[in-house]
Write a protein that holds these residues in place. Structure first.
Motif, PDB file in Angstrom:
ATOM      1  N   MET A   1      37.434  39.575  33.450  1.00 49.53           N
ATOM      2  CA  MET A   1      36.232  40.207  34.002  1.00 49.53           C
ATOM      3  C   MET A   1      35.565  41.074  32.937  1.00 49.53           C
ATOM      4  O   MET A   1      36.220  41.798  32.198  1.00 49.53           O
ATOM      5  CB  MET A   1      36.590  41.075  35.206  1.00 49.53           C
ATOM      6  CG  MET A   1      37.156  40.295  36.379  1.00 49.53           C
ATOM      7  SD  MET A   1      35.922  39.224  37.148  1.00 49.53           S
ATOM      8  CE  MET A   1      34.856  40.455  37.875  1.00 49.53           C
ATOM      9  N   THR A   2      34.248  40.982  32.854  1.00 52.31           N
ATOM     10  CA  THR A   2      33.491  41.786  31.907  1.00 52.31           C
ATOM     11  C   THR A   2      33.365  43.218  32.402  1.00 52.31           C
ATOM     12  O   THR A   2      33.060  43.462  33.569  1.00 52.31           O
ATOM     13  CB  THR A   2      32.082  41.197  31.706  1.00 52.31           C
ATOM     14  OG1 THR A   2      32.210  39.863  31.220  1.00 52.31           O
ATOM     15  CG2 THR A   2      31.286  42.017  30.709  1.00 52.31           C
ATOM     16  N   ASP A   3      33.618  44.163  31.528  1.00 49.46           N
ATOM     17  CA  ASP A   3      33.430  45.568  31.875  1.00 49.46           C
ATOM     18  C   ASP A   3      31.929  45.807  32.025  1.00 49.46           C
ATOM     19  O   ASP A   3      31.185  45.698  31.052  1.00 49.46           O
ATOM     20  CB  ASP A   3      34.000  46.445  30.759  1.00 49.46           C
ATOM     21  CG  ASP A   3      33.773  47.926  31.023  1.00 49.46           C
ATOM     22  OD1 ASP A   3      33.283  48.274  32.114  1.00 49.46           O
ATOM     23  OD2 ASP A   3      34.075  48.728  30.119  1.00 49.46           O
ATOM     24  N   PRO A   4      31.445  46.111  33.216  1.00 49.30           N
ATOM     25  CA  PRO A   4      29.994  46.246  33.411  1.00 49.30           C
ATOM     26  C   PRO A   4      29.369  47.359  32.584  1.00 49.30           C
ATOM     27  O   PRO A   4      28.186  47.287  32.253  1.00 49.30           O
ATOM     28  CB  PRO A   4      29.859  46.515  34.913  1.00 49.30           C
ATOM     29  CG  PRO A   4      31.196  47.043  35.326  1.00 49.30           C
ATOM     30  CD  PRO A   4      32.187  46.351  34.462  1.00 49.30           C
ATOM     31  N   THR A   5      30.150  48.367  32.231  1.00 50.51           N
ATOM     32  CA  THR A   5      29.567  49.457  31.446  1.00 50.51           C
ATOM     33  C   THR A   5      29.149  48.983  30.053  1.00 50.51           C
ATOM     34  O   THR A   5      28.256  49.564  29.442  1.00 50.51           O
ATOM     35  CB  THR A   5      30.563  50.624  31.308  1.00 50.51           C
ATOM     36  OG1 THR A   5      31.753  50.175  30.650  1.00 50.51           O
ATOM     37  CG2 THR A   5      30.927  51.181  32.669  1.00 50.51           C
ATOM     38  N   SER A   6      29.778  47.925  29.563  1.00 54.87           N
ATOM     39  CA  SER A   6      29.409  47.400  28.244  1.00 54.87           C
ATOM     40  C   SER A   6      28.078  46.663  28.281  1.00 54.87           C
ATOM     41  O   SER A   6      27.500  46.370  27.233  1.00 54.87           O
ATOM     42  CB  SER A   6      30.499  46.466  27.722  1.00 54.87           C
ATOM     43  OG  SER A   6      30.567  45.274  28.502  1.00 54.87           O
ATOM     44  N   LEU A   7      27.601  46.356  29.482  1.00 59.92           N
ATOM     45  CA  LEU A   7      26.340  45.632  29.635  1.00 59.92           C
ATOM     46  C   LEU A   7      25.148  46.568  29.855  1.00 59.92           C
ATOM     47  O   LEU A   7      23.994  46.142  29.761  1.00 59.92           O
ATOM     48  CB  LEU A   7      26.429  44.664  30.821  1.00 59.92           C
ATOM     49  CG  LEU A   7      27.555  43.628  30.781  1.00 59.92           C
ATOM     50  CD1 LEU A   7      27.568  42.830  32.079  1.00 59.92           C
ATOM     51  CD2 LEU A   7      27.416  42.703  29.588  1.00 59.92           C
ATOM     52  N   LEU A   8      25.421  47.831  30.137  1.00 64.61           N
ATOM     53  CA  LEU A   8      24.347  48.763  30.479  1.00 64.61           C
ATOM     54  C   LEU A   8      23.438  49.044  29.285  1.00 64.61           C
ATOM     55  O   LEU A   8      23.905  49.222  28.159  1.00 64.61           O
ATOM     56  CB  LEU A   8      24.931  50.077  30.990  1.00 64.61           C
ATOM     57  CG  LEU A   8      25.583  50.037  32.372  1.00 64.61           C
ATOM     58  CD1 LEU A   8      26.325  51.339  32.641  1.00 64.61           C
ATOM     59  CD2 LEU A   8      24.532  49.779  33.446  1.00 64.61           C
ATOM     60  N   PRO A   9      22.127  49.110  29.514  1.00 61.71           N
ATOM     61  CA  PRO A   9      21.198  49.469  28.440  1.00 61.71           C
ATOM     62  C   PRO A   9      21.235  50.970  28.188  1.00 61.71           C
ATOM     63  O   PRO A   9      21.748  51.737  29.011  1.00 61.71           O
ATOM     64  CB  PRO A   9      19.832  49.052  29.015  1.00 61.71           C
ATOM     65  CG  PRO A   9      20.000  49.210  30.489  1.00 61.71           C
ATOM     66  CD  PRO A   9      21.431  48.813  30.775  1.00 61.71           C
ATOM     67  N   PRO A  10      20.697  51.430  27.051  1.00 58.34           N
ATOM     68  CA  PRO A  10      20.671  52.872  26.779  1.00 58.34           C
ATOM     69  C   PRO A  10      19.753  53.602  27.744  1.00 58.34           C
ATOM     70  O   PRO A  10      18.844  53.008  28.338  1.00 58.34           O
ATOM     71  CB  PRO A  10      20.149  52.943  25.339  1.00 58.34           C
ATOM     72  CG  PRO A  10      19.362  51.687  25.172  1.00 58.34           C
ATOM     73  CD  PRO A  10      20.084  50.643  25.970  1.00 58.34           C
ATOM     74  N   GLY A  11      19.981  54.888  27.885  1.00 60.29           N
ATOM     75  CA  GLY A  11      19.175  55.688  28.805  1.00 60.29           C
ATOM     76  C   GLY A  11      17.723  55.803  28.386  1.00 60.29           C
ATOM     77  O   GLY A  11      16.827  55.875  29.228  1.00 60.29           O
ATOM     78  N   THR A  12      17.478  55.833  27.087  1.00 63.68           N
ATOM     79  CA  THR A  12      16.120  55.902  26.560  1.00 63.68           C
ATOM     80  C   THR A  12      15.902  54.751  25.586  1.00 63.68           C
ATOM     81  O   THR A  12      16.856  54.275  24.957  1.00 63.68           O
ATOM     82  CB  THR A  12      15.865  57.235  25.833  1.00 63.68           C
ATOM     83  OG1 THR A  12      16.814  57.387  24.765  1.00 63.68           O
ATOM     84  CG2 THR A  12      15.999  58.403  26.797  1.00 63.68           C
ATOM     85  N   PRO A  13      14.680  54.281  25.445  1.00 60.33           N
ATOM     86  CA  PRO A  13      14.412  53.166  24.534  1.00 60.33           C
ATOM     87  C   PRO A  13      14.773  53.511  23.082  1.00 60.33           C
ATOM     88  O   PRO A  13      14.565  54.637  22.624  1.00 60.33           O
ATOM     89  CB  PRO A  13      12.898  52.944  24.683  1.00 60.33           C
ATOM     90  CG  PRO A  13      12.564  53.508  26.027  1.00 60.33           C
ATOM     91  CD  PRO A  13      13.471  54.676  26.204  1.00 60.33           C
ATOM     92  N   VAL A  14      15.313  52.534  22.381  1.00 60.49           N
ATOM     93  CA  VAL A  14      15.669  52.705  20.976  1.00 60.49           C
ATOM     94  C   VAL A  14      14.405  52.873  20.139  1.00 60.49           C
ATOM     95  O   VAL A  14      13.406  52.172  20.341  1.00 60.49           O
ATOM     96  CB  VAL A  14      16.478  51.484  20.479  1.00 60.49           C
ATOM     97  CG1 VAL A  14      16.712  51.564  18.972  1.00 60.49           C
ATOM     98  CG2 VAL A  14      17.797  51.391  21.224  1.00 60.49           C
ATOM     99  N   ARG A  15      14.450  53.805  19.184  1.00 59.71           N
ATOM    100  CA  ARG A  15      13.332  54.030  18.268  1.00 59.71           C
ATOM    101  C   ARG A  15      13.858  54.154  16.848  1.00 59.71           C
ATOM    102  O   ARG A  15      14.958  54.667  16.627  1.00 59.71           O
ATOM    103  CB  ARG A  15      12.562  55.299  18.638  1.00 59.71           C
ATOM    104  CG  ARG A  15      11.866  55.235  19.983  1.00 59.71           C
ATOM    105  CD  ARG A  15      11.081  56.514  20.270  1.00 59.71           C
ATOM    106  NE  ARG A  15      10.343  56.409  21.522  1.00 59.71           N
ATOM    107  CZ  ARG A  15      10.840  56.712  22.718  1.00 59.71           C
ATOM    108  NH1 ARG A  15      12.093  57.136  22.815  1.00 59.71           N
ATOM    109  NH2 ARG A  15      10.102  56.587  23.809  1.00 59.71           N
ATOM    110  N   VAL A  16      13.074  53.694  15.901  1.00 58.70           N
ATOM    111  CA  VAL A  16      13.373  53.869  14.483  1.00 58.70           C
ATOM    112  C   VAL A  16      12.334  54.771  13.842  1.00 58.70           C
ATOM    113  O   VAL A  16      12.621  55.514  12.920  1.00 58.70           O
ATOM    114  CB  VAL A  16      13.417  52.503  13.763  1.00 58.70           C
ATOM    115  CG1 VAL A  16      13.530  52.686  12.253  1.00 58.70           C
ATOM    116  CG2 VAL A  16      14.593  51.669  14.280  1.00 58.70           C
TER     117      VAL A  16
END
Length: 257
Positions: A1-16
């Motif tokens: 079974m896949t750990d669902p927490t590993s699938l969660l997106p970050p809380g805020t959008p990624v920025r560079v």
């Protein structure tokens, strides 16, 4: 079974890039050269110029329809630069930045929107499927092509593009489920301007974000600032290589508002 927490997106959008447009890290860390940065900027300018001219042609009645990609150049160009030469793009009706980077002649693309009989580019030459006017139907095509590539041993990833409004279509959910069950190397790109064509995001979903929708199907979610071409490049490159290596499909929400 896949750990669902590993699938969660970050809380805020990624920025560079920071809000003033300053680079917060090293270009070398992204695997890019100063020349690549110039190339990305060139492609964004070419896309904006082409789009502006096409809008004028549509207003003059020279094109049957045209969906502007203004404001989405950063997301599209960054993602297109992250694609491999053998990877395939399955665009919706406004991914003109994708076709620009992949080398599709502007004149050939305009033939589709002009409605010229048999007038179009060769998808196999550029690894870009025809622009899809129906909403979300092409997502299933992208997953099917990726699954077929798996069966034939082809090393490629398909990228399926859609807007936030398209996530309310049944085809979107069918495509996510099929891709996850068969571990298809497909990356779904949702360009979210928070208003679809006429419906704001809060009327589309009450999920924490569109990227969270993938978790229920076993699809990894990402969120990125779609106005940051370098961030979209970085996130897309990670998702593409993850899919190519057998890590499964991904859902990227690129915020373009």
């Amino acid at each position: 079974m896949t750990d669902p927490t590993s699938l969660l997106p970050p809380g805020t959008p990624v920025r560079v890039l920071d809000p003033e447009g300053n680079l917060t890290g090293s270009v070398a860390d992204l695997g890019l050269t100063p020349g690549d940065l110039v190339g990305m900027y060139r492609d964004m300018i070419r896309t904006r110029t082409f789009d502006t001219m096409a809008v004028a042609l549509q207003r003059q009645g020279q094109l049957g329809v045209w969906a502007s990609c203004k404001g989405q150049e950063g997301a599209q160009v960054g993602i297109a630069w992250a694609m491999g030469l053998r990877d395939w793009a399955f665009p919706s009706y406004q991914e003109h930045g994708i076709t620009t980077v992949r080398g599709v002649p502007f004149s050939d693309l305009l033939l589709q929107y002009k409605g010229v009989w048999m007038g179009h580019y060769d998808p196999a030459e550029y690894q870009v499927a025809p622009h899809s006017i129906p909403i979300a139907t092409h997502l299933l095509h992208a997953v099917g092509y990726a699954h077929a590539a798996q069966l034939s041993g082809d090393d490629l990833v398909t990228l399926a593009f859609i807007g936030d409004g398209g996530t309310s279509e049944g085809d979107f959910h069918e495509a996510l489920n099929f891709a996850a069950v068969w571990n298809a190397p497909t990356v779904f790109i949702v360009q979210n301007n928070e208003f679809a064509i006429s419906t704001p995001t809060e009327h589309q979903t009450i999920a924490p974000s569109i990227a969270h929708k993938g978790v229920g199907y076993g699809v990894k979610g990402y969120r990125v600032d779609g106005n940051d071409v370098l961030a979209t490049f970085r996130v897309a490159a990670e998702a593409i290589e993850r899919a190519r290596g057998g890590g499964g499909p991904a859902l990227i929400e690129a915020h373009t508002y």
